[in-house]
Design a protein around this motif. Structure first.
Motif, short mmCIF file in Angstrom:
data_model
loop_
_atom_site.label_atom_id
_atom_site.label_comp_id
_atom_site.label_asym_id
_atom_site.label_seq_id
_atom_site.Cartn_x
_atom_site.Cartn_y
_atom_site.Cartn_z
N VAL A 8 45.79 51.20 39.88
CA VAL A 8 46.35 50.64 41.11
C VAL A 8 46.32 49.12 41.14
CG1 VAL A 8 45.97 52.70 42.53
CG2 VAL A 8 44.18 50.95 42.39
N SER A 9 45.44 48.52 40.33
CA SER A 9 45.45 47.06 40.26
C SER A 9 44.93 46.58 38.91
CB SER A 9 44.65 46.42 41.39
OG SER A 9 43.27 46.62 41.23
N VAL A 10 45.43 45.40 38.55
CA VAL A 10 45.06 44.75 37.29
C VAL A 10 44.72 43.31 37.62
CG1 VAL A 10 45.93 43.96 35.05
CG2 VAL A 10 46.63 46.19 35.94
N ASP A 11 43.63 42.86 37.05
CA ASP A 11 43.21 41.47 37.21
C ASP A 11 42.81 40.95 35.83
OD1 ASP A 11 42.40 39.06 38.54
OD2 ASP A 11 40.33 39.74 38.38
N VAL A 12 43.13 39.70 35.57
CA VAL A 12 42.70 39.05 34.32
C VAL A 12 41.72 37.96 34.72
CG1 VAL A 12 43.44 37.80 32.26
CG2 VAL A 12 44.92 39.58 33.22
N PRO A 13 40.41 38.31 34.78
CA PRO A 13 39.43 37.32 35.23
C PRO A 13 39.31 36.13 34.30
CG PRO A 13 38.32 39.30 34.44
CD PRO A 13 39.79 39.59 34.43
N ARG A 14 39.46 36.40 33.01
CA ARG A 14 39.49 35.33 31.99
C ARG A 14 39.95 35.97 30.69
NH1 ARG A 14 34.95 35.62 28.70
NH2 ARG A 14 33.22 36.77 29.63
N VAL A 18 40.48 42.19 30.86
CA VAL A 18 41.34 42.79 31.88
C VAL A 18 40.46 43.69 32.74
CG1 VAL A 18 43.24 44.38 32.32
CG2 VAL A 18 43.42 42.76 30.47
N ARG A 19 40.56 43.53 34.04
CA ARG A 19 39.82 44.40 34.97
C ARG A 19 40.83 45.36 35.58
NH1 ARG A 19 35.12 45.32 36.62
NH2 ARG A 19 34.61 46.07 38.70
N LEU A 20 40.57 46.65 35.40
CA LEU A 20 41.45 47.70 35.91
C LEU A 20 40.76 48.43 37.05
CD1 LEU A 20 42.50 49.26 32.49
CD2 LEU A 20 43.75 47.56 33.83
N THR A 21 41.52 48.75 38.07
CA THR A 21 41.02 49.59 39.15
C THR A 21 41.96 50.79 39.24
OG1 THR A 21 40.13 47.69 40.33
CG2 THR A 21 40.40 49.73 41.60
N TYR A 22 41.34 51.97 39.31
CA TYR A 22 42.07 53.23 39.35
C TYR A 22 42.13 53.76 40.77
CZ TYR A 22 42.07 53.33 34.27
OH TYR A 22 42.30 53.03 32.95
N ALA A 23 43.06 54.68 41.00
CA ALA A 23 43.28 55.25 42.33
C ALA A 23 42.04 55.92 42.91
CB ALA A 23 44.45 56.24 42.29
N ASP A 24 41.17 56.44 42.05
CA ASP A 24 39.95 57.09 42.55
C ASP A 24 38.81 56.11 42.81
OD1 ASP A 24 39.11 56.44 39.98
OD2 ASP A 24 38.65 58.49 39.38
N GLY A 25 39.09 54.80 42.67
CA GLY A 25 38.09 53.78 42.94
C GLY A 25 37.34 53.29 41.71
N TYR A 26 37.46 54.01 40.60
CA TYR A 26 36.79 53.58 39.37
C TYR A 26 37.36 52.23 38.93
CZ TYR A 26 35.02 53.65 34.58
OH TYR A 26 34.38 53.34 33.40
N SER A 27 36.47 51.33 38.51
CA SER A 27 36.89 50.01 38.07
C SER A 27 36.13 49.65 36.80
CB SER A 27 36.58 48.99 39.17
OG SER A 27 37.13 47.74 38.87
N ALA A 28 36.81 48.98 35.87
CA ALA A 28 36.19 48.60 34.61
C ALA A 28 36.85 47.35 34.06
CB ALA A 28 36.31 49.74 33.60
N THR A 29 36.07 46.60 33.32
CA THR A 29 36.59 45.42 32.62
C THR A 29 36.56 45.71 31.13
OG1 THR A 29 35.78 43.95 34.36
CG2 THR A 29 36.28 42.95 32.23
N LEU A 30 37.71 45.50 30.48
CA LEU A 30 37.84 45.75 29.05
C LEU A 30 38.16 44.45 28.32
CD1 LEU A 30 39.95 49.02 29.18
CD2 LEU A 30 37.56 48.82 28.53
N ASP A 31 37.57 44.29 27.16
CA ASP A 31 37.82 43.15 26.28
C ASP A 31 38.92 43.56 25.29
OD1 ASP A 31 37.79 41.21 24.27
OD2 ASP A 31 35.61 41.03 24.30
N PRO A 48 46.92 33.25 25.56
CA PRO A 48 46.30 33.39 26.87
C PRO A 48 47.28 33.37 28.05
CG PRO A 48 45.00 31.92 25.51
CD PRO A 48 46.28 32.19 24.76
N ALA A 49 48.31 32.53 27.98
CA ALA A 49 49.28 32.47 29.07
C ALA A 49 50.05 33.79 29.19
CB ALA A 49 50.25 31.31 28.87
N PHE A 50 50.44 34.36 28.06
CA PHE A 50 51.14 35.64 28.09
C PHE A 50 50.19 36.75 28.53
CE2 PHE A 50 52.51 39.60 25.96
CZ PHE A 50 53.71 39.77 26.63
N PHE A 51 48.98 36.73 28.02
CA PHE A 51 47.98 37.75 28.37
C PHE A 51 47.78 37.81 29.88
CE2 PHE A 51 43.71 39.49 28.84
CZ PHE A 51 43.77 40.59 27.99
N ALA A 52 47.82 36.67 30.53
CA ALA A 52 47.59 36.59 31.98
C ALA A 52 48.69 37.28 32.79
CB ALA A 52 47.47 35.14 32.40
N THR A 53 49.80 37.66 32.16
CA THR A 53 50.89 38.32 32.87
C THR A 53 50.71 39.84 32.94
OG1 THR A 53 52.35 38.60 30.93
CG2 THR A 53 52.50 36.50 32.16
#
Length: 94
Positions: A8-14, A18-31, A48-53
Motif C-alpha cells: 500500500v505504500s513505498v518509501d525510500v528512506p535512504r 526501500v520501506r514497504l507497507t502492506y495492506a495487513d499493516g506489515y512493514s519492512a525495510t529491505l536493502d 540513487p536519483a532513479f532508485f528514489a522513484t
C-alpha cells in the motif's frame, strides 16, 4: 506466508533502502544493494536519483520503477514479503 500480499505504500528512506507497507499493516525495510549486480535489468537501480522513484505498481502486487525508455523494473509483492519475513526470522548476529 500467504500469497496475494498487497503493497500500500513505498518509501525510500535512504539509498539503497526501500520501506514497504502492506495492506495487513506489515512493514519492512529491505536493502536492494545486492540486487544491483543481478545484471543489465537491475543496473539502473544503482543510480540513487532513479532508485528514489520507487512506487507501488500494478494494484499493489509489485514494487516498481519506470525507466526513461518506458521499461519497467518490478519486484513481486509476495516475493519481497517472503524475503522480509525471512530476514526478520534470522537469529541476531553474535
Amino acid at each position: 506466508m500467504k500469497l496475494g500480499n498487497t503493497i500500500v505504500s513505498v518509501d525510500v528512506p535512504r539509498f539503497p533502502l526501500v520501506r514497504l507497507t502492506y495492506a495487513d499493516g506489515y512493514s519492512a525495510t529491505l536493502d536492494f544493494s545486492e540486487k544491483f549486480a543481478w545484471g543489465e535489468a537491475t543496473r539502473p537501480l544503482s543510480d540513487p536519483a532513479f532508485f528514489a522513484t520507487a512506487h507501488v505498481g500494478s494494484g499493489g502486487s509489485s514494487l516498481e520503477w519506470i525507466c526513461p525508455d518506458g521499461e519497467e523494473i518490478d519486484f513481486c509483492a509476495d516475493a519481497l514479503r517472503f524475503e522480509a519475513e525471512a530476514l526478520a526470522d534470522r537469529p541476531a548476529a553474535e
